[in-house]
Each structure stands twice: as C-alpha cells, then as structure tokens.
Write an enzyme that holds these catalytic residues in place. Structure first.
Site, mmCIF file in Angstrom:
data_model
loop_
_atom_site.group_PDB
_atom_site.id
_atom_site.type_symbol
_atom_site.label_atom_id
_atom_site.label_comp_id
_atom_site.label_asym_id
_atom_site.label_seq_id
_atom_site.Cartn_x
_atom_site.Cartn_y
_atom_site.Cartn_z
ATOM 1 N N ARG A 168 2.771 11.072 -4.700
ATOM 2 C CA ARG A 168 2.142 11.512 -6.071
ATOM 3 C C ARG A 168 3.280 11.678 -7.127
ATOM 4 O O ARG A 168 2.934 11.323 -8.465
ATOM 5 C CB ARG A 168 1.420 12.784 -5.639
ATOM 6 N N GLU A 199 -11.286 7.379 -1.977
ATOM 7 C CA GLU A 199 -11.307 6.050 -1.123
ATOM 8 C C GLU A 199 -12.643 5.009 -1.309
ATOM 9 O O GLU A 199 -12.387 3.915 -1.355
ATOM 10 C CB GLU A 199 -11.204 6.458 0.251
ATOM 11 N N ASP A 231 -4.227 6.193 8.508
ATOM 12 C CA ASP A 231 -4.806 5.410 7.644
ATOM 13 C C ASP A 231 -3.913 4.408 6.821
ATOM 14 O O ASP A 231 -3.971 3.356 6.813
ATOM 15 C CB ASP A 231 -5.916 6.036 6.850
ATOM 16 N N GLU A 245 4.046 13.335 0.487
ATOM 17 C CA GLU A 245 2.737 13.788 -0.754
ATOM 18 C C GLU A 245 3.776 13.736 -1.934
ATOM 19 O O GLU A 245 3.366 13.408 -2.951
ATOM 20 C CB GLU A 245 2.594 15.147 -0.350
#
Length: 686
Positions: A320, A584, A449, A316
């Site tokens: 980010r 998404e 994913d 993360e």
C-alpha cells in the site's frame, strides 16, 4: 276496536294583530348575535382572522388561475398563427434582431458566462520515458431541451437536467447560444451529480463539487436514483464523482489518518501513516484530480514521517505505502515520492533478519526491530511472497541491490521447498525453519492468493527472463485445474474451491476473483490459450456472485451448489454475507476488457458501481462496508471505508471505462496487488 292513536305534539297557530303569518327569521338573527356576543374577545378575534385569511387566499388563487387561463389562451393563439406560417414572437418575450449571417453572436451576460480558454498543458510526468496520462475528453452529446420530471429534481438542484433552469417558460435561442448551454448541462446519475466538462478544463475539485452535489437521502438503499446515459465518458465521470465523494469525506473526518469511519464520521488508525491518503495518490493522478492530488502531496511533504515507534505489517505496508510511493514517482517524476519510498524501504529491511531469511510479519519502523505475530512464529505464504515487485523496483531505482536480493531469496527458498501439491502451496511458512507449516490445506483465497499472482507479474516485470518464476506459475495453474476447479449443478458455473487433506470444499473467497485477470494477463504474454478459456469461465462466475445477490454485491465468501438439482448456484452462510468494497472482480473485468474488447465486461462493472452507490454510499460521508448483501432493506453498515476502495476499486473501474488503451498500457506497466502500476523493465541485452 282500537282506541284512536295519541298524538305527541300540539298544533299551534299564532297570528299577529295585523293578521300576518308568524316568521321566526328575526328571532334566529337575534339568537346568533346573542351567541356571538357570548364568545370571548380572543375567540372572536381568531374567527375574524381566519375569515380574513381565507378571503385573501381566495383572491390570490383567483388571480393566479385567471393569469394561467389568459397565458394558455395567448399561447394557443400563437401556436395557431405559427401553424399558418406566421413567425410570431412567443407571448411574454420581446422581439430581438438576429446577428448577421456569418458573424458570431456577441457574449451574453448571465450566471453561466465563462471566458473561452485555450487548451491547458496536459499533465506530464517528469520521470524518464513515462507517457503523460491525459484525461480523455468527455463526449458531448445533444440533450433534449425539456425539463426533467419532478421526481428527478431534489432540494435546491432544480438544474439537474438543464444548466440554467427556467420554470414555465419556453425561450427561443439561436443555435450558438444553444451550443453554449449544452456544454454546461448537469445530469443526474444514480443520485450523484455529474457535470459535463470541457476537454480543456480540469475536473472540478472536491470543494467545487460541493456546490452542486445534492443532498443524499437518509437511507441510500431506499431510493433508486434515475439512470442516464452510460457512455464511456459518462461512466468515467461517474467514477470521478464516486472518488470525490469518498475523498471529501476522508478529508473532512479522517485527514492524515489511516481509514475513514463514515457512519460515525471519525477515523481509525492501523499504522498511523495516512494509509488511505497514500493508497489514493496515484488514483487521483490517473483520474486527473489535480487539486486533490496537490493537497495530498503537500501532506506527504510536510506531515508524513516514518521515524516513529510503531509496529507495521510488512506485507500491507509494502503493497500500500511503498507501492503507492513508487507508483507516484513513476507517474509524476516527483523526487519527493522517491525519497519517501527509499526511506520506508530501508526501515522495512530488518524484517528479513531471520534464521531462515523468510521475513517476519511485523517490523517496528522506528526502532528497526522485527518480530512474528505474538501468537505464532509463522508468516503467511502470500505475505512473504507478495512484496517482491516493490522491493525489486526499489533496487532498480536506487541501484542498491539489497532490496531485490532479500526479496528474491524468499522466492528461491519457496521454489525448492517440499510440501507443494502439483504447484499448489500451503498457507503458512515458519520463519525459523523456513519450511511450510499446516500442510495439506490448499486455497487460492486468503493467505495464499497473491503468491500465484506475483509469480506471473515478477516474470513480466523482469522482462520474461526468470525461468523459475514461470515454471512455478505454469505448474500452479495446472494444479488449480486438476484439484480445485469444479462446476455447479444448476447453472454449470466454473469455480475454484479449496482442498483440505484431500477433501474438496466448494468454497470460494471473493479474493479468488483476481484469478481471471491474472490468467488473461498470462495468455496475453504468450502463455497457453486454455488459460484464457478458464479466465472467461471464472469471470462469469465472479459476475454471478454479484448478480445472484439481492443487493447486486458479492459476499466475502461464497459456497457453490454441486448437486444436479434446481436452485441457485451460489449460497452464502450468515457469517460470510459481508462486503468490504473489494476490488478483485473489477480488477479482472479491467483485464478481460483490455484483452477481449467485449463490452459486457464494462456493463458488469457498471452494474457493480451502481450497487456500490445504492447500498454502500453514505450521505456526505463516503462509502461503508456492509454486513449483509442479501438484505437490500437493511444491508447493515459496518462503519469502515477500506483504503483499497479509492486505491484499487475505483481506479480499476476508471480504467475499465477508458477508451484509451495506452493509458497505463499492460505492455508497459504491471500492477502490484494493491493496483499501483510499476514499469516493466526492458529485457537485458543478450
């Protein structure tokens, strides 16, 4: 024989001495006066006051009605004269002399008078070979010269449809003055104010916007604001307005903290690194919000420090914060962002110090130590294989190979690992042994994913020279088509399910909606054409995940009906009905529109934005995740605005509505999994 009936009254006739018939009017007057005298002084005063008030109101009403009748009569006479060809001056206005032909009218004093300004310098990034991201000019469209219906005027915003509203008056203006008024129109979009701007002016800041932003209703889902023009420029301005609303709330209630809690008007901390602020930096630059960007940059310069004793998640923090800083450096050329990125990257490197070189999930950026989660020694496959774009780019900028070497080593290990199923990978990998764990479960949703996404994007980033990455990606797509792709019974929607020990589960996370865009990106870069065919089908399914919900918003997880019967294609379990403002679907819509130019993808994105504004927008406090997409009357706010709303969702919507295909061209930039654009490297010389 019946007796005569009895009478219950006595007839009595009285006469005065002068033989006049008796009249009780005087007696009644005396009785009323006696009752009036019996009232207290306070009661008599109150009655007199009410009578006086009624008299005053009656006089005022009579005066107003007579003036309206007189005005209507004058106006009818004026219209009749004009119909006869006499150019009379409207009643109530003084005649004015028009300027001579060929001369511009002089300036007119008024509250909306602005000095003409020359074009301002476009925002030019200072980095090498980075194109300037200039805000596309808004289209100026003629606007009918009439007031909006009363239902569209709220509180003090009488000027929702006319810049200089004047009640009950019709004013004759010359054409030049009308053009000035049209440039200052303010229109209403779904409850938000959109100010038409001149192309040479920067967009209004959050502080400037506060003056014209209407008061939002107490229950946003209970009102349906009026929809107006939906041209590309209007839609882009609607996205800017949504960002300003979110940013203003973050600035007021969570400045410098990780995430905004819009319902309680407070904040929450995850890493204590200003997550929302850094995630939103490049969005503000792309949207042209100069003032907001300057405020955030000042915080980064003065307040952001990575020298603190805090555990952060490697994945993360990389996508980010590191990704956001690298992106801002490339877009602006500002050395500040490069220095911060380099500092953070070096503090994340201890995560790779494991026996297997598969990184730990958590690292203390102050102490320089790393560890797995307390409950396991595993890391998720998506986390360890979705940090490569950022670390490779950091080496590319610093000319220090340690970052790229560590990231590439992970991909080399995963490339040759056993336990794959036709290119599909399990969800977990052990940091000690370097082997897959919990084998037999395959999904393109959470925990796996972005592994597939980064296979393709690393290949593109490196100039399409790394064959192992391309091989793994192509094999994975074939595995998806063979094992995970199915169709629903009622509507024949194509979806991607999950496989658990050879048992198929018709379950699809919203996260999987990244796949249509990724497939389209691959086809654009020369991969097989059937990838685009599958992308088109999956894009329709992701759209239906929104459309078939009562709020127009997708659930976090959908289940699909594979029975050949009537009914809905999409079903949602009670625990899966929440919506986290995820990006998404709009991400894939952006890719699909860029490559096909099919406007339906823009329309679908517009519908999503309207649903966000209707069901997740909090008055004066940003946007909130909701608990139930199936209950429009009570969607259930969760009191959390994820950093990816301003960082990803609104950015992709803005780019979806852009007519400038060179703005962050997909032949020059590749987006990381948090929507931060990084440059594609030129291919090495052969």
């Amino acid at each position: 024989m019946y007796p005569p009936p009895k009478k219950d009254f006595i007839a009595l006739t009285l006469s005065d001495p002068h033989s006049h018939t008796y009249n009780n009017g005087k007696h009644r007057r005396q009785s009323c006066w006696r009752k009036w005298k019996q009232l207290s002084r306070l009661q008599r005063s109150l009655i007199l006051f009410l009578l006086a008030l009624l008299l005053v109101l009656a006089l005022l009403s009579y005066s107003s009605i007579t003036e309206q009748w007189r005005g209507l009569s004058d106006k009818e006479d004026w219209l009749q004269l004009n119909d006869r060809g006499l150019n009379m001056v409207p009643p109530g206005l003084k005649p004015v002399l028009r300027p001579a032909e060929g001369k511009a009218p002089g300036p007119v004093a008024g509250p909306h008078l602005e000095l003409a300004q020359g074009p301002q310098d476009p925002m030019e990034p200072r980095g090498p070979n980075i194109p300037a991201l200039v805000k596309p000019p808004l289209k100026r469209k003629p606007f009918p010269n009439k007031r909006a219906p009363p239902s569209s005027r709220k509180d003090a915003n009488v000027s929702d449809t006319v810049g200089d509203a004047k009640q009950n008056q019709e004013v004759v203006r010359d054409e030049a003055e009308e053009e000035e008024e049209k440039e200052k129109k303010i229109v209403s979009w779904r409850g938000a104010m959109i100010e038409a701007e001149q192309a040479t002016e920067p967009p209004p800041s959050a502080n400037q916007k506060e003056a014209v932003e209407p008061r939002a209703p107490a229950n946003p889902a209970a009102s349906v604001p009026q929809q107006v023009s939906t041209g590309a420029a209007d839609r882009q301005e609607a996205v800017r307005d949504a960002f300003r609303h979110a940013w203003k709330a973050y600035k007021e209630h969570a400045w410098g903290h990780d995430e905004l809690k819009p319902i309680s008007k407070s904040f929450s901390e995850w890493f204590g690194l200003g997550l929302t602020l850094i995630d939103s930096l490049d969005t503000m630059w792309i949207l042209g919000l100069k003032e907001e960007f300057a405020e955030a940059r000042s915080w980064v310069e003065k307040e952001l420090s990575f020298d603190k004793n805090v555990d952060v998640n490697l994945f993360e923090t990389t996508i980010r914060i590191l990704g956001g800083l690298l992106s801002c450096y490339h877009l602006t050329g500002d050395q500040l962002f490069f220095d911060k990125a380099k500092d953070l990257g070096s503090r994340l490197m201890p995560a790779f110090k494991t026996p297997s070189k598969i990184p730990f999930s958590d690292v203390n950026i102050g102490k320089g130590t790393a560890h797995p989660p307390r409950w396991t020694s595993d890391s998720t496959v998506a986390e360890v294989t979705s940090i490569q774009l950022e670390f490779r780019e950091l080496s590319h900028l610093t000319q220090d190979p340690q970052y790229q070497d560590a990231a590439n080593e992970v991909m080399r290990l995963v490339h040759k690992l056993p336990g794959k199923h036709d290119g599909l990978v399990p969800m977990f990998i052990n940091t000690n042994s370097g082997q897959f764990s919990h084998k037999g479960v395959f999904t393109l949703g959470a925990r796996a994913d972005s592994y597939y996404e980064y296979l393709l994007k690393q290949w593109i980033q490196g100039g399409k020279t790394e064959d192992d990455l391309l091989e793994d990606y192509l094999q994975a797509v074939e595995g998806v088509k063979k094992h995970l792709v199915r169709q629903t019974g009622p509507g024949r929607l194509t979806f991607v399910g999950e496989l658990s020990h050879n048992r198929f589960n018709p379950k699809m996370d919203h996260l999987v909606c990244f796949l249509p865009g990724t497939l389209a990106l691959g086809a654009h870069n020369g991969l097989p054409g059937d990838h685009m065919d599958l992308a088109v089908q999956l894009m329709e399914t992701c759209h239906q995940m929104y459309k078939q919900m009562e709020t127009g918003l997708s659930p976090e997880i959908a289940h699909f009906n594979m029975q050949a019967s009537e009914g809905q294609d999409v079903t949602v379990k009670p625990a899966d009905r929440h919506n986290l403002l995820r990006p998404e679907t709009v991400e894939s819509l952006f890719y699909m529109y860029r490559f096909t130019k099919d406007t339906k993808y823009r329309d679908w994105g517009w519908d999503i934005l309207q649903s966000f504004n209707k069901y997740t927008k909090v008055p004066a406090a940003g946007y909130t995740s909701i608990n139930n997409v199936r209950d429009p009357a009570n969607p259930g706010p969760r009191d959390k605005m994820e950093s990816f709303l301003p960082g990803e969702t609104l950015k992709y919507l803005f780019l979806l509505f852009s007519d400038d295909m060179e703005m962050l061209s997909l032949d020059k930039y590749v987006f990381n999994t948090e929507a931060h654009p990084l440059p594609i490297w030129p291919p090495p010389p052969k």
